[in-house]
Write a protein that holds these residues in place. Structure first.
Motif, short mmCIF file in Angstrom:
data_model
loop_
_atom_site.label_atom_id
_atom_site.label_comp_id
_atom_site.label_asym_id
_atom_site.label_seq_id
_atom_site.Cartn_x
_atom_site.Cartn_y
_atom_site.Cartn_z
N GLY A 82 4.37 25.03 0.64
CA GLY A 82 4.37 24.32 -0.63
C GLY A 82 4.21 22.83 -0.43
N VAL A 83 4.16 22.11 -1.53
CA VAL A 83 3.95 20.67 -1.55
C VAL A 83 5.27 19.97 -1.80
CG1 VAL A 83 2.70 18.78 -2.67
CG2 VAL A 83 1.60 21.01 -2.39
N LEU A 84 5.49 18.86 -1.10
CA LEU A 84 6.66 18.02 -1.31
C LEU A 84 6.24 16.78 -2.10
CD1 LEU A 84 8.24 18.14 2.26
CD2 LEU A 84 8.91 19.48 0.27
N LEU A 85 7.04 16.44 -3.09
CA LEU A 85 6.76 15.30 -3.94
C LEU A 85 7.94 14.33 -3.91
CD1 LEU A 85 5.45 17.31 -7.02
CD2 LEU A 85 4.09 16.34 -5.17
N GLY A 86 7.65 13.07 -4.08
CA GLY A 86 8.72 12.08 -4.06
C GLY A 86 8.18 10.68 -4.01
N LEU A 87 8.89 9.81 -3.30
CA LEU A 87 8.50 8.41 -3.18
C LEU A 87 9.10 7.84 -1.91
CD1 LEU A 87 10.75 6.23 -5.47
CD2 LEU A 87 11.08 8.69 -5.27
N VAL A 88 8.59 6.67 -1.51
CA VAL A 88 9.04 5.98 -0.30
C VAL A 88 9.77 4.73 -0.72
CG1 VAL A 88 8.35 4.92 1.87
CG2 VAL A 88 7.09 6.89 0.99
N VAL A 89 11.00 4.57 -0.23
CA VAL A 89 11.81 3.38 -0.48
C VAL A 89 12.15 2.75 0.86
CG1 VAL A 89 13.91 2.46 -1.52
CG2 VAL A 89 12.76 4.42 -2.57
N GLU A 90 11.47 1.64 1.18
CA GLU A 90 11.61 0.96 2.47
C GLU A 90 11.33 1.96 3.59
OE1 GLU A 90 15.46 -0.82 2.40
OE2 GLU A 90 14.87 -2.37 0.95
N ASP A 91 12.32 2.24 4.45
CA ASP A 91 12.09 3.17 5.56
C ASP A 91 12.69 4.54 5.27
OD1 ASP A 91 14.71 2.47 5.65
OD2 ASP A 91 14.79 2.06 7.81
N LEU A 93 12.37 8.13 3.09
CA LEU A 93 11.50 8.99 2.29
C LEU A 93 12.37 9.86 1.41
CD1 LEU A 93 8.62 10.09 1.74
CD2 LEU A 93 9.02 11.76 3.56
N GLU A 94 12.20 9.73 0.11
CA GLU A 94 12.99 10.49 -0.86
C GLU A 94 12.15 11.63 -1.42
OE1 GLU A 94 14.62 7.97 -3.83
OE2 GLU A 94 15.68 6.67 -2.41
N ILE A 95 12.57 12.84 -1.16
CA ILE A 95 11.90 14.05 -1.66
C ILE A 95 12.66 14.52 -2.89
CG2 ILE A 95 11.15 16.37 -1.11
CD1 ILE A 95 11.12 15.58 1.83
N THR A 96 12.03 14.43 -4.03
CA THR A 96 12.70 14.72 -5.29
C THR A 96 12.22 15.99 -5.97
OG1 THR A 96 11.09 13.32 -6.46
CG2 THR A 96 13.13 12.27 -5.70
N ASN A 97 11.08 16.54 -5.52
CA ASN A 97 10.57 17.76 -6.17
C ASN A 97 9.62 18.46 -5.23
OD1 ASN A 97 10.21 19.71 -8.08
ND2 ASN A 97 9.39 18.36 -9.67
N MET A 121 -0.03 18.80 -11.03
CA MET A 121 0.19 17.36 -10.97
C MET A 121 0.23 16.76 -12.37
SD MET A 121 0.66 16.56 -7.90
CE MET A 121 0.40 17.24 -6.28
N ARG A 122 -0.70 17.15 -13.22
CA ARG A 122 -0.73 16.63 -14.58
C ARG A 122 0.53 17.04 -15.34
NH1 ARG A 122 -6.39 18.34 -14.48
NH2 ARG A 122 -7.74 16.50 -14.24
N SER A 123 0.96 18.27 -15.16
CA SER A 123 2.16 18.74 -15.86
C SER A 123 3.40 17.96 -15.43
CB SER A 123 2.37 20.24 -15.61
OG SER A 123 1.25 20.98 -16.06
N LEU A 124 3.51 17.70 -14.12
CA LEU A 124 4.64 16.93 -13.63
C LEU A 124 4.60 15.50 -14.14
CD1 LEU A 124 4.76 18.22 -9.94
CD2 LEU A 124 6.36 18.76 -11.77
N ARG A 125 3.41 14.94 -14.22
CA ARG A 125 3.31 13.56 -14.74
C ARG A 125 3.70 13.50 -16.21
NH1 ARG A 125 -1.76 9.50 -14.02
NH2 ARG A 125 -0.54 9.01 -12.18
N HIS A 126 3.34 14.50 -16.98
CA HIS A 126 3.62 14.49 -18.41
C HIS A 126 5.12 14.55 -18.70
CE1 HIS A 126 -0.70 16.11 -19.31
NE2 HIS A 126 -0.67 14.80 -19.09
N VAL A 127 5.89 15.16 -17.81
CA VAL A 127 7.34 15.23 -18.00
C VAL A 127 8.06 14.17 -17.19
CG1 VAL A 127 7.33 17.66 -18.60
CG2 VAL A 127 7.52 17.00 -16.20
N ASN A 128 7.29 13.17 -16.71
CA ASN A 128 7.86 12.01 -16.01
C ASN A 128 8.63 12.40 -14.75
OD1 ASN A 128 8.23 9.28 -15.66
ND2 ASN A 128 10.13 9.21 -16.87
#
Length: 369
Positions: A82-91, A93-97, A121-128
């Motif tokens: 599967g795919v991991l989604l999240g964001l990078v904060v400094e050093d 890696l935050e995996i949130t979904n 991807m579009r569905s996840l973006r629409h629900v923020n």
């Protein structure tokens, strides 16, 4: 039964609400039993390119989704991804979904993998919800994950997304009582070798690549909200005492036997590679002797022709006459050695737990006597 297709040949990431995303094709690995995900590059902050990922913070809900994905679709040694989604904060890696790759066979000709992922991807973006790619996950069977398919897949991700990781979930080890979820990245040295595609023994030796420095493990921290922590505390209080005592069982399960069997199979593969290398060494040595004998005969003939006043024989390209034998693939041997090391680590952890329980039981028995 129809053979399964690769879970994903491309992953599309919407970059703008108004534009239509177009997947960028990237190299895929050689056909194996493990599906190969391939990412599309996503923009990353410039300040994260110089700071490697030193820690991974993963939401507890993501861990539950990964476990649920295997329980619903994984069977035995069947690999789920599967795919991991999240964001990078400094050093960090935050995996949130996350979301799973769809399972389908070659009979499902109408299924469009890229369209499915774009809609997700579009569905996840629409629900923020965070929709940026930060890596991928896969399950493993008794720790059998060190392969060329995983290396090629992670290189594709890490080359496109600097901070991406691969999470490896071991359901067999998790069933023994402890969660087995580890994060890996390719080392910078191996990334350079993969970019240059120089997998020759000379290239690997020059870069000082060994099985111990191919992958780097990144520490994982599981984060839960306060409400989830309270819920887990209440569930622990309501759990039966008999369930807790099962971890003190002194009998060894078939986990150790299966791990040793897989280890022996890999050792046999390594032995075959050693035989191939020894054959290659003998062929090289034999060819060197043939070259030396040929040069000696050539020199003697020229000496005789010189004594008779005849011109020497024309020089010939020895490299064309004696083509060097092809060396065996070195990267496959390193991957086998890395998998052997992984099996040994798993066996060490399992046996250390059993030995600890046996020493504790021995102490309790001596105290009662």
């Amino acid at each position: 039964m129809a053979d399964r297709k690769d879970s994903a040949s491309a992953i599309a990431v919407p970059e703008d609400e108004e534009s239509t995303p177009t997947p960028i094709p990237t190299p895929t690995s050689t056909p194996t039993s493990t599906p190969t995900p391939t990412p599309t590059p996503t923009p990353t902050p410039s300040n994260t390119l110089d700071s490697p990922v030193k820690q991974i913070q993963i939401e507890g809900l993501v861990v539950l989704k990964i476990i649920k994905h295997y329980q619903e679709e994984g069977q035995g040694n069947e690999v789920v991804q599967g795919v991991l989604l999240g964001l990078v904060v400094e050093d960090r890696l935050e995996i949130t979904n996350c979301f799973p790759f769809p399972q389908h066979t070659e009979d499902d000709a109408d299924f469009d993998e890229v369209q499915y992922q774009m809609e997700m991807m579009r569905s996840l973006r629409h629900v923020n919800i965070d929709h940026l790619h930060v890596g991928w996950y896969q399950s493993t069977y008794y720790g059998s994950f060190v392969s060329r398919a995983l290396l090629d897949s992670q290189f594709s991700y890490q080359h496109a997304i600097e901070e991406s990781v691969v999470l490896v979930y071991d359901p067999i080890k998790t069933a023994q009582g402890s969660l087995s979820l580890k994060a890996y990245r390719l080392t910078p040295k191996l990334m350079e070798i993969c970019k240059e595609k120089d997998f020759t023994p000379e290239g690997l030796k020059k870069a000082s690549i060994g099985f111990e420095n191919m992958f780097e493990e990144v520490p994982i921290v599981i984060k839960n909200s306060h409400l989830i922590n309270v819920l887990m505390w209440e569930m622990e209080q309501k759990s039966a005492v008999s369930d807790k005592q099962e971890l003190l069982n002194l009998s060894s399960s078939n986990h150790l036997e299966k791990s040793l069997q897989l280890l022996m199979d890999r050792v046999d593969d390594m032995s075959q590679d050693i035989v191939k290398y020894n054959t290659f060494s003998r062929n090289v040595s034999k060819q060197q002797q043939q070259k030396h004998q040929y040069l000696q005969r050539r020199q003697q003939e020229n000496t005789q022709r010189q004594t008779r006043g005849e011109p020497p024989l024309p020089e010939e390209d020895i490299s064309k006459m004696f083509k060097p034998p092809q060396p065996p693939p070195r990267m496959d041997t390193l991957l086998i050695a890395g998998q052997i090391n992984t099996y040994c680590q798993h066996i060490k952890e399992f046996t250390s737990q059993n030995l600890g329980k046996m020493f504790m039981a021995e102490a309790l028995q001596g105290h009662n006597v």
